[in-house]
Enzyme design. Sequence first.
Site, short mmCIF file in Angstrom:
data_model
loop_
_atom_site.label_atom_id
_atom_site.label_comp_id
_atom_site.label_asym_id
_atom_site.label_seq_id
_atom_site.Cartn_x
_atom_site.Cartn_y
_atom_site.Cartn_z
N THR A 1 -56.41 21.51 -15.36
CA THR A 1 -55.15 20.69 -15.46
C THR A 1 -55.12 19.50 -15.18
O THR A 1 -54.27 18.61 -15.56
CB THR A 1 -54.00 21.52 -14.69
OG1 THR A 1 -54.09 23.01 -14.72
CG2 THR A 1 -52.59 21.07 -14.89
N LYS B 1 -51.85 23.10 -8.22
CA LYS B 1 -52.76 22.27 -9.22
C LYS B 1 -51.94 21.54 -10.14
O LYS B 1 -52.29 20.50 -10.64
CB LYS B 1 -53.51 23.28 -9.93
CG LYS B 1 -52.83 24.28 -10.69
CD LYS B 1 -52.42 24.02 -12.36
CE LYS B 1 -51.90 24.92 -12.91
NZ LYS B 1 -51.65 24.67 -14.43
N TRP C 1 -46.65 29.51 -24.04
CA TRP C 1 -47.44 30.34 -23.32
C TRP C 1 -46.98 31.72 -23.63
O TRP C 1 -48.01 32.76 -23.73
CB TRP C 1 -47.24 29.99 -21.80
CG TRP C 1 -48.36 30.79 -20.81
CD1 TRP C 1 -48.08 31.14 -19.59
CD2 TRP C 1 -49.74 30.92 -21.27
NE1 TRP C 1 -49.40 31.30 -19.08
CE2 TRP C 1 -50.35 31.43 -20.15
CE3 TRP C 1 -50.52 30.57 -22.39
CZ2 TRP C 1 -51.99 31.55 -20.34
CZ3 TRP C 1 -51.87 30.79 -22.20
CH2 TRP C 1 -52.43 31.53 -21.11
#
Length: 336
Positions: free
Chosen positions: A253, A196, A11
Site C-alpha cells: 500500500t 497501513k 474489492w
Amino acid sequence: MKILVIGAGAWGTAMAMSAASRPNAHEVTLWARDAAQAATLQADRANTRYLPDVRFPDALQVVSADVAALAAASDLIVLGTPMAALREWLQRLRDVRVPVAWLCKGFEAVVQGAPAGHVGLMAHEVCREVAPALRSSVLSGPSFAAEVARNQPTALVAASAHADVSQLLVTAFHSEALRVYANSDIVGVEVGGAVKNVLAIATGLCDGLQLGMNARAALITRGLAEMTRLGLALGARAETFMGLSGLGDLVLTATGDLSRNRKVGLLLAKGMTLDEAVQSLGHVAEGVYSARTVLARARLLGVEMPITETVVDLLDGRLAVRDAVHTLMTRDPKGE
C-alpha cells in the site's frame, strides 16, 4: 459452496470473481444495492466502473434481490462494503446462521451518542457489539482488486476466533492464483489493515516531495514499528506484523501505484487540497477516514504514533505539507 458477496465495488467484485473463477467454481452471487446497477453488471458481464476490461466468470451472477432470502440460502456471506457501512450490515445480518466475513480495513469513526472513550473500534469489536452471536472473520492482506480480478498471484490471510470459520474462508477462496492462510490473531490482522492505510498517505507524501528512497525506507520501517506498538497494546501477537497483513500489506500500500491511500499523499504533495485529492480518486481511501480514529485509540492506550499524528495534523489542516516532513525529522533522537 454458495457464496453471497454484498457490495459491488472494486474489492467485493474482485473477490466474487476470484471465487467464481476457480476450478469446480462455487456458486457465487454478487449483490448490488442499486437494481439498475445490478442489471447493467449482469448484462455487461463486467464492472466497467471499477474493474474495466475484466470479464466476469460464468459462475458469477449479479442481483439486487432481497438480501435476507439470499443470506438464508448461502453457506458464506462476504461483506465487500466500506468500514463506514459495516455496523449497519452486521446489524442486518446478526441472526444469520452462516459465517460472515468482511473485507474492509480501518477503525470505525466515533458513533453518535457513544459513551466517553468509545472510539476507533475495530471491525470485530463492532461485530461483538451489534451481532455477538455471529460467527465471523476478516479476510485481509496485500492485494489490489484489479490484480485479484485478473487472477494474478496473491496471498491473503483469513483471521477469526473460530478455526472452522477461517478454514471455510480458505475453502472458499484458496486457488492456484490466490493463496489464503488461516490465522487466529484477528486483532493483529485488523490493526495491520487499518494502520497501513494511514502510513501509505505519509509515504505518498514523501515520494511526491521527491525526498528519496532513504526517506521512504525510513517511513515504512518506523511505520511498521508504530503499527506493532499499537497492535501489542491491543493484545495482538508481534509475529502477525511480520506477516501478510502487517509488513506485506504495508509495503504494497505504501509503494504500489494502484494504492489509493498512497495517491492521496502524492496529490497533497502536488498542492491539491484534501477534498480535491479525495474527489479525484473515484474510490474510497480508507486511510483518510480512519487516521483520526487510529490516533484516538492510540492516545487512549498511551501509545506513541508520531507518523499517524503527523498525517492527522496534515489532513486536518494544522500542518502544511513541508512542515509535516520537518515535524517528523526534527523529533528528539531516541534509541530504535
